[in-house]
Design a protein around this motif. Structure first.
Motif, PDB file in Angstrom:
ATOM      1  N   UNK A  64     -10.912  -0.083  15.650  1.00 12.65           N
ATOM      2  CA  UNK A  64      -9.959   0.099  17.129  1.00 12.65           C
ATOM      3  C   UNK A  64      -8.679  -0.409  16.340  1.00 12.65           C
ATOM      4  N   UNK A  65      -8.620   0.167  17.437  1.00 16.71           N
ATOM      5  CA  UNK A  65      -6.624  -0.160  16.799  1.00 16.71           C
ATOM      6  C   UNK A  65      -5.840  -0.988  18.215  1.00 16.71           C
ATOM      7  N   UNK A  66      -5.653  -2.025  18.005  1.00 17.28           N
ATOM      8  CA  UNK A  66      -5.127  -2.779  19.469  1.00 17.28           C
ATOM      9  C   UNK A  66      -3.994  -2.306  19.772  1.00 17.28           C
ATOM     10  N   UNK A  67      -2.989  -1.586  20.483  1.00 16.88           N
ATOM     11  CA  UNK A  67      -1.840  -1.079  20.684  1.00 16.88           C
ATOM     12  C   UNK A  67      -1.166  -2.306  20.937  1.00 16.88           C
ATOM     13  N   UNK A  68      -1.926  -3.053  22.028  1.00 15.50           N
ATOM     14  CA  UNK A  68      -1.346  -4.306  23.122  1.00 15.50           C
ATOM     15  C   UNK A  68      -0.634  -4.868  21.817  1.00 15.50           C
ATOM     16  N   UNK A  84      10.946 -13.858  13.367  1.00 16.92           N
ATOM     17  CA  UNK A  84      11.435 -13.096  12.676  1.00 16.92           C
ATOM     18  C   UNK A  84      10.917 -12.139  11.896  1.00 16.92           C
ATOM     19  N   UNK A  85      11.394 -11.270  11.272  1.00 14.53           N
ATOM     20  CA  UNK A  85      10.663  -9.553  10.711  1.00 14.53           C
ATOM     21  C   UNK A  85       9.605 -10.184  10.339  1.00 14.53           C
ATOM     22  N   UNK A  86       9.101  -9.334  10.637  1.00 15.21           N
ATOM     23  CA  UNK A  86       7.669  -9.499   9.809  1.00 15.21           C
ATOM     24  C   UNK A  86       6.878  -8.598   8.788  1.00 15.21           C
ATOM     25  N   UNK A  87       6.893  -8.767   7.652  1.00  9.75           N
ATOM     26  CA  UNK A  87       6.128  -7.550   7.239  1.00  9.75           C
ATOM     27  C   UNK A  87       5.025  -6.891   7.370  1.00  9.75           C
ATOM     28  N   UNK A  88       5.151  -4.535   6.887  1.00  9.70           N
ATOM     29  CA  UNK A  88       4.453  -4.140   7.469  1.00  9.70           C
ATOM     30  C   UNK A  88       2.512  -4.678   7.058  1.00  9.70           C
ATOM     31  N   UNK A  89       2.454  -5.043   5.638  1.00  4.97           N
ATOM     32  CA  UNK A  89       1.193  -5.325   5.235  1.00  4.97           C
ATOM     33  C   UNK A  89       0.530  -6.375   6.131  1.00  4.97           C
ATOM     34  N   UNK A  90       1.945  -7.205   7.580  1.00  4.76           N
ATOM     35  CA  UNK A  90       0.328  -8.015   7.924  1.00  4.76           C
ATOM     36  C   UNK A  90       0.498  -7.465   9.017  1.00  4.76           C
ATOM     37  N   UNK A  91       0.428  -5.962   9.303  1.00  4.18           N
ATOM     38  CA  UNK A  91       0.734  -5.475  10.788  1.00  4.18           C
ATOM     39  C   UNK A  91      -0.578  -4.532  10.625  1.00  4.18           C
ATOM     40  N   UNK A  92      -1.067  -4.109  11.709  1.00  2.67           N
ATOM     41  CA  UNK A  92      -3.026  -2.652  11.741  1.00  2.67           C
ATOM     42  C   UNK A  92      -1.696  -1.739  11.028  1.00  2.67           C
ATOM     43  N   UNK A  93      -2.024  -0.872  10.934  1.00  2.00           N
ATOM     44  CA  UNK A  93      -1.495   0.815  11.075  1.00  2.00           C
ATOM     45  C   UNK A  93      -1.764   1.631  11.843  1.00  2.00           C
ATOM     46  N   UNK A  94      -0.470   1.878  12.604  1.00  2.00           N
ATOM     47  CA  UNK A  94      -1.470   3.541  13.729  1.00  2.00           C
ATOM     48  C   UNK A  94      -1.822   4.836  12.686  1.00  2.00           C
ATOM     49  N   UNK A  95      -2.292   4.953  12.496  1.00  2.00           N
ATOM     50  CA  UNK A  95      -3.288   6.299  12.186  1.00  2.00           C
ATOM     51  C   UNK A  95      -2.515   7.551  13.151  1.00  2.00           C
ATOM     52  N   UNK A  96      -2.086   7.985  14.240  1.00  2.00           N
ATOM     53  CA  UNK A  96      -1.436   9.017  15.127  1.00  2.00           C
ATOM     54  C   UNK A  96      -0.111   8.255  15.651  1.00  2.00           C
TER      55      UNK A  96
END
Length: 253
Positions: A7-11, A22-34
């Motif tokens: 489940x990807x929570x876009x909201x 502050x800017x967020x490290x990419x590793x701390x965010x869920x990645x969209x797959x599409x």
């Protein structure tokens, strides 16, 4: 986790982008797959005042697929009004671009659009300034679909003076100057990465998987940088001047 249970929570991703101080490290965010998941984040991550001025920046993925990032906020610059104001912080950049406003819609269709058909849908051509300030620490070096969810780094757009329509064919090589507080940041010839300001717009128009309501009449589309991304090292008034004839000021505070 299997695809069936993922489940990807876009909201939630949009909320994290909108509320980050502050800017967020990419590793701390869920990645969209599409691309669809990334654009769902974009749809939830726009300023309320943009409801009457929808707009996009066009680009392409590393695989060459046409994509777009929502512009937000959008400022419509008037010649008799003070410059539009955007928030400044370290790392902010700008791009001088050609923007267009659509007079008629270009809905997805299987047989696609020629360059001439896209031109026929354009109601007006403008000088524009895109503000770039990614919410991701790695910016454009983050995984592409995450950067796409972040509106391709967009943090605002100023739509400036109307330009002659022949700039859709002849922007390349025109004199372009960008200055901050009178100090030159760029001085040279305008050059689009595709050598054609309409290349990415035509590419996105011909993506049949984009949403039905994209490229609607009245929307603003900015077409790609004519000078690369320029660092704005401090607050102040920025002026973009094209062909020594058209000027667009914006202010960073």
């Amino acid at each position: 986790m299997t695809d069936a249970t993922r489940f990807f929570d876009a909201a939630d991703v949009a909320r994290r982008f909108a509320t980050a101080t502050d800017r967020i490290a990419a590793a701390e965010l869920p990645l969209p797959e599409t691309i669809a998941e990334a654009t769902a984040v974009q749809a939830a991550f726009v300023a309320p005042q943009d409801a009457t001025a929808a707009g996009y920046k066009v680009a392409h993925s590393p695989e060459g697929v046409g994509v777009a990032g929502r512009l937000s906020p959008i400022a419509i610059a008037a010649s008799d009004a003070p410059p539009a104001v955007f928030r400044w912080r370290e790392g902010l950049r700008v791009e001088a671009e050609i923007g267009v406003r659509l007079a008629s819609s270009l809905p997805p269709r299987q047989n696609g659009y020629s360059r001439d058909a896209v031109i026929a849908a354009i109601g007006a051509v403008h000088l524009g300034v895109e503000v770039l300030d990614s919410r991701i620490a790695e910016g454009g070096k983050a995984p592409f679909l995450l950067f796409l969810a972040d509106r391709l780094g967009n943090a605002g757009y100023a739509l400036g003076p109307e330009l002659p329509r022949d700039l859709l064919h002849g922007a390349e090589g025109r004199p372009l100057d960008v200055s901050l507080g009178g100090a030159t940041l760029f001085s040279g010839e305008a050059h689009h990465p595709a050598a054609d300001v309409l290349a990415w717009l035509v590419g996105w128009a011909n993506e049949t998987q984009r949403a039905e309501d994209t490229l609607a009449a009245g929307e603003i589309v900015t077409t790609g940088s004519l000078c690369g991304a320029i660092d704005v090292a401090s607050p102040g008034r920025l002026d973009v001047r094209l062909d020594a004839r058209w000027n667009l000021p914006v202010r960073f505070e």
